[in-house]
Design an enzyme around this catalytic site. Structure first.
Site, PDB file in Angstrom:
ATOM      1  N   GLU A  65      13.044   9.760  11.292  1.00 28.40           N
ATOM      2  CA  GLU A  65      13.948   9.096  11.358  1.00 28.40           C
ATOM      3  C   GLU A  65      15.474  10.096  11.677  1.00 28.40           C
ATOM      4  O   GLU A  65      16.301   9.581  12.192  1.00 28.40           O
ATOM      5  CB  GLU A  65      14.435   8.074  10.414  1.00 28.40           C
ATOM      6  CG  GLU A  65      13.503   6.783  10.421  1.00 28.40           C
ATOM      7  CD  GLU A  65      12.346   7.124   9.325  1.00 28.40           C
ATOM      8  OE1 GLU A  65      12.035   8.332   9.024  1.00 28.40           O
ATOM      9  OE2 GLU A  65      11.600   6.195   9.068  1.00 28.40           O
ATOM     10  N   PHE A  73       9.676  -2.869  -3.111  1.00 25.95           N
ATOM     11  CA  PHE A  73       9.070  -1.957  -2.532  1.00 25.95           C
ATOM     12  C   PHE A  73       9.656  -1.439  -1.136  1.00 25.95           C
ATOM     13  O   PHE A  73       9.980  -2.177  -0.240  1.00 25.95           O
ATOM     14  CB  PHE A  73       7.649  -2.167  -1.891  1.00 25.95           C
ATOM     15  CG  PHE A  73       6.977  -1.042  -1.098  1.00 25.95           C
ATOM     16  CD1 PHE A  73       6.700   0.018  -1.554  1.00 25.95           C
ATOM     17  CD2 PHE A  73       6.493  -1.285   0.202  1.00 25.95           C
ATOM     18  CE1 PHE A  73       6.123   1.147  -0.886  1.00 25.95           C
ATOM     19  CE2 PHE A  73       5.855  -0.376   1.051  1.00 25.95           C
ATOM     20  CZ  PHE A  73       5.754   0.847   0.386  1.00 25.95           C
ATOM     21  N   GLN A  74      10.317  -0.309  -0.994  1.00 27.16           N
ATOM     22  CA  GLN A  74      10.955   0.319   0.048  1.00 27.16           C
ATOM     23  C   GLN A  74      12.412  -0.502   0.026  1.00 27.16           C
ATOM     24  O   GLN A  74      12.998  -0.599   1.145  1.00 27.16           O
ATOM     25  CB  GLN A  74      10.217   0.371   1.405  1.00 27.16           C
ATOM     26  CG  GLN A  74       9.191   1.406   1.546  1.00 27.16           C
ATOM     27  CD  GLN A  74       8.502   1.357   2.955  1.00 27.16           C
ATOM     28  OE1 GLN A  74       8.488   0.512   3.733  1.00 27.16           O
ATOM     29  NE2 GLN A  74       7.906   2.514   3.157  1.00 27.16           N
ATOM     30  N   LYS A 101      14.386  -8.529   6.220  1.00 25.11           N
ATOM     31  CA  LYS A 101      13.190  -8.831   7.162  1.00 25.11           C
ATOM     32  C   LYS A 101      13.049 -10.350   7.641  1.00 25.11           C
ATOM     33  O   LYS A 101      12.891 -10.738   8.706  1.00 25.11           O
ATOM     34  CB  LYS A 101      11.969  -8.409   6.538  1.00 25.11           C
ATOM     35  CG  LYS A 101      10.622  -8.704   7.518  1.00 25.11           C
ATOM     36  CD  LYS A 101       9.527  -7.865   6.671  1.00 25.11           C
ATOM     37  CE  LYS A 101       8.280  -8.299   7.550  1.00 25.11           C
ATOM     38  NZ  LYS A 101       7.013  -7.708   7.037  1.00 25.11           N
ATOM     39  N   MET A 117      24.270  33.374   9.615  1.00 32.00           N
ATOM     40  CA  MET A 117      25.709  33.047   9.262  1.00 32.00           C
ATOM     41  C   MET A 117      25.818  33.226   7.964  1.00 32.00           C
ATOM     42  O   MET A 117      26.871  33.851   7.417  1.00 32.00           O
ATOM     43  CB  MET A 117      25.926  31.825   9.763  1.00 32.00           C
ATOM     44  CG  MET A 117      27.603  31.274   9.605  1.00 32.00           C
ATOM     45  SD  MET A 117      28.433  32.520  10.580  1.00 32.00           S
ATOM     46  CE  MET A 117      28.814  31.670  12.108  1.00 32.00           C
TER      47      MET A 117
END
Lengths: 560, 167
Positions: free
Chosen positions: A51, A113-114, A163, A469
């Site tokens: 993602e 969940f999630q 959802k 760097m």
């Protein structure tokens, strides 16, 4: 018409003219992905490997096209994986709408969940965010999200949709996108005061930031520079906002700015800043920045006035509109002596990297060759660190939206996703991501995306086997104690790239730079290509203003 | 001529009156902004207005003039915020509500009541060993009230934070 929430999401995207989205499917966005399947002839979805890559792709798409980027992710880890990408867009004022799924309404707040509170998490890194708890609010919320993302100082907006909302139905009516939120136009006195200050100036310094690009003000800036008869420096975010082949261009100003810009700011008698927030990377020591001359700041975000530095004249509004007005009002100025002086400094202090060993490849040679071999409208993305500064210093950016780089957040791993998003949004333009080996290691999984969608672009890895760097800072300030910056991984980049399905090349000597780049660029018109370019680990980014020092006093040389 | 950053003005308390859309999370947005920008909230009072779609939030901030202007501008950028006013303390009525529980003994009882009477404070509850008092006033009055009770062992203080309304 009666539509499901997921279909409403699609319709709202179409309303906004969105034909491309980036994302990754998951449980909480199953309905949305089902609708994407239904709308696949009108909305193209690019699935990344992670993602974060999708968020950077939406960002690169937005930076390169000027349109709002859209990214979709599922609840929980899908949403949290967007966070770095959203924060990157927020710091650089990039318009983006992130759509996340969440668990069903009745499961919210139960550590389901999630489940994650993504609106809570992203509050500090979005212009605004929403959680939609009623399908009847969905369309209006999405319209507002696009309106906010694309208005004024642009930025990311997140819309979290449980959802079940995407599965419920309600009446939907198409409507035009909401007009941008109104912004101020300065009162006449501001312009009069600006003209008065300009007319008194003998040695004006024109400085441009990312606001010039986001307000599409590059032509007005160029005209203003002529009328003002002033030299121009740009921030990292304004690379390409002013034609760098123009004699007025002095280079960057700030921590890795040119000595010409440093000398000019030391000697100028008026500092005119357009579309910039005076980041600490530009100010260096804020107390020592342009304190001998007045500053005019043209800026759309009021909160950026007197935040990091006090200015003598604030002109609030859109850079393009204000410059247009100033160009109308301002009589032609003449500062020949000053311009000659700046030209002499440019002559005296060019950016130069010397070869350390015979036939060694310097980043300067690579970037200048790349510059020669690519079109003026080629898009150069970068990662973060030395690779980023070398690209900004040695490639001649001539047009807006050709340089994509994480300036504010400094996100290593940004460039690859951004380059892919840029190519998807600009299929006819050359796209190159300039990377270091450290940044490349962070998100190289997106090579899988490039291969899967057969996205033609060039991944150019400047491979010095160190985190250059940070190592440079360790050289300067930590007595060469190279803690964890000598990477020395055994990764065979060309073999890795081939395993992903890319073409790959290596450059090891100076003589190979041009022929290999030429061939790689030709191949990169057809498909994804990687070039592993070996460079010396001790090449430094110079000039450099050490922490706490004045922007007027950069270090021009340092030992290995 | 030297264009130095002007010297910071002295740190003072400012009262901000914020009108916000009454949406979920609006207080969190405000509190989060203060926290991440390192501004100090001394007190915050929030409630619905006469129009239930809006909330009025009174925030007392400590900082110099520059900081309070930054707070004002940063707050104004929040989408759910409609208006921010930095109130001029000379042109407002200001009220705060206090509940104070103080230790009570046979010896101190009379004295405690006496102080309450001077301030027209209400005595809400009396127990053998403690007493709860109630007072409404501006911050100065509340502070002196508490100070007078301090020698008698204050057990608990509850302040609502300042409410303020322009005249």
């Amino acid at each position: 018409m009666v539509l499901t929430g997921a279909q409403i999401v699609m319709e709202c995207l179409l309303e906004q003219g969105v034909d491309t989205v980036f994302g990754y499917p998951g449980g909480a966005v199953l309905n949305i992905y089902d609708a994407l399947y239904e709308y696949r002839d009108r909305i193209r979805h690019v699935r990344t490997a992670h993602e974060q890559g999708a968020a950077h792709a939406a960002d690169g798409y937005a930076r390169s096209t000027g349109r709002t980027g859209v990214v979709i992710a599922t609840s929980g880890p899908g949403a949290t994986n967007l966070v770095t990408g959203i924060a990157t867009a927020y710091m650089d004022s990039v318009p983006m709408v992130a759509i996340t799924g969440n668990v069903n309404l009745n499961l919210l707040g139960l550590d389901s969940f999630q489940e994650v509170d993504i609106t809570g998490i992203t509050m500090p890194i979005t212009k605004h965010n929403y959680i939609v708890k009623d399908v009847h609010d969905l369309a209006q919320t999405l319209r507002e999200a696009f309106q906010i993302a694309g208005s004024g100082r642009r930025g990311p907006v997140l819309v979290d949709i449980p959802k079940d909302i995407t599965g419920q139905t309600c009446e939907f009516e198409r409507s035009a996108p909401l007009p941008p939120l109104p912004h101020d136009f300065p009162v006449a006195e501001r312009f009069e005061k600006a003209l008065e200050m300009i007319s008194r100036a003998q040695r004006p310094f024109l400085y441009a930031g990312g606001g010039v690009i986001s307000s599409e003000a590059a032509p007005e800036l160029a005209a203003f520079a002529e009328k003002l008869d002033a030299p121009v420096a740009c921030s990292l975010m304004c690379q390409g906002g002013f034609d760098q082949a123009n004699r007025r261009y002095m280079g960057m100003l700030g921590m890795h700015g040119t000595n010409t810009a440093a000398l000019a700011i030391k000697n100028c008698d008026l500092f005119v800043a357009v579309g910039t927030r005076f980041s600490d990377r530009v100010l260096c020591n804020a107390g020592l920045f342009a304190r001998h001359c007045p500053i005019i700041q043209i800026e759309i975000d009021t909160a950026e006035f007197n935040k990091n530095i006090e200015v003598q004249l604030k002109v609030k509004g859109d850079a393009k509109e204000i410059l247009q007005k100033l160009n109308e009002m301002l009589p032609q100025q003449e500062h020949t002596e000053w311009m000659d002086q700046v030209a002499a400094w440019k002559q005296e202090f060019p950016l130069i990297q010397k070869e350390r060993t015979p036939h060694a490849v310097t980043p300067q040679q690579v970037m200048e060759t790349l510059d020669r071999l690519t079109d003026d409208d080629a898009i150069i993305a970068t990662e973060v660190g030395q690779n980023q500064m070398w690209a900004a210093q040695f490639y001649t950016f001539r047009k807006p939206r050709t340089f994509l780089s994480s300036g504010g957040l400094g996100t290593m791993g940004f460039g690859l996703g951004a380059a892919l998003g840029a190519k998807v949004g600009n299929p006819d333009r050359q796209v190159i991501n300039v990377a270091g080996d450290g940044s490349f290691h962070m998100n190289l999984n997106e090579l899988a995306t490039a291969a899967a969608y057969h996205i033609p672009f060039l991944e150019l890895v400047l491979n010095n086997e160190v985190l250059g760097m940070v190592r440079q800072w360790q050289k300067l300030f930590y007595g060469h104690r190279f803690s964890q910056t000598d990477v020395d991984t055994a990764t065979d980049f060309p073999a890795l790239a081939r395993a992903f399905g890319l073409k790959a090349y290596s450059i090891e000597t100076d003589g190979q730079v041009e022929p290999v780049l030429r061939e790689a660029l030709a191949e990169a018109q057809k498909g994804p290509v990687l070039v592993d370019c070996r460079i010396n680990r001790d090449v430094n980014v110079l000039p450099m203003v050490p922490a706490g020092a004045s922007v007027e006093s950069p270090i021009l040389e340092m030992d290995d | 001529m030297e264009y130095s950053n002007s010297n910071p003005s002295p740190v003072k308390e400012y009262i901000l009156s914020v009108l916000a859309r009454n949406r979920a999370g609006v207080l969190l947005r405000i509190a989060g902004l203060f926290s991440r920008r390192c501004y100090n909230i001394l007190s915050i009072v929030a409630a619905q207005t006469e129009n239930t779609e809006y909330s009025r939030i009174l925030i007392v901030v400590s900082g110099d003039d520059r900081i309070v202007r930054q707070v004002d501008k940063q707050l104004s950028k929040l989408i759910d915020i409609v208006q921010v006013d930095v109130l001029d303390r000379g042109r407002i009525v200001e009220r705060e509500h206090l509940l104070l529980k103080v230790e009570r003994t046979v010896q101190t009882s009379e004295k405690l009541v006496e102080i309450a009477n001077v301030f027209h404070a209400n005595i809400l509850n009396v127990e053998p060993d403690s007493m709860i008092l109630e007072l409404t006033g501006d911050a100065g009055t509340i502070n002196s009230f508490i100070e007078l009770y301090n020698p008698y062992h204050v057990l608990r203080i509850l302040r609502t934070g300042a409410m303020a309304m322009p005249k």
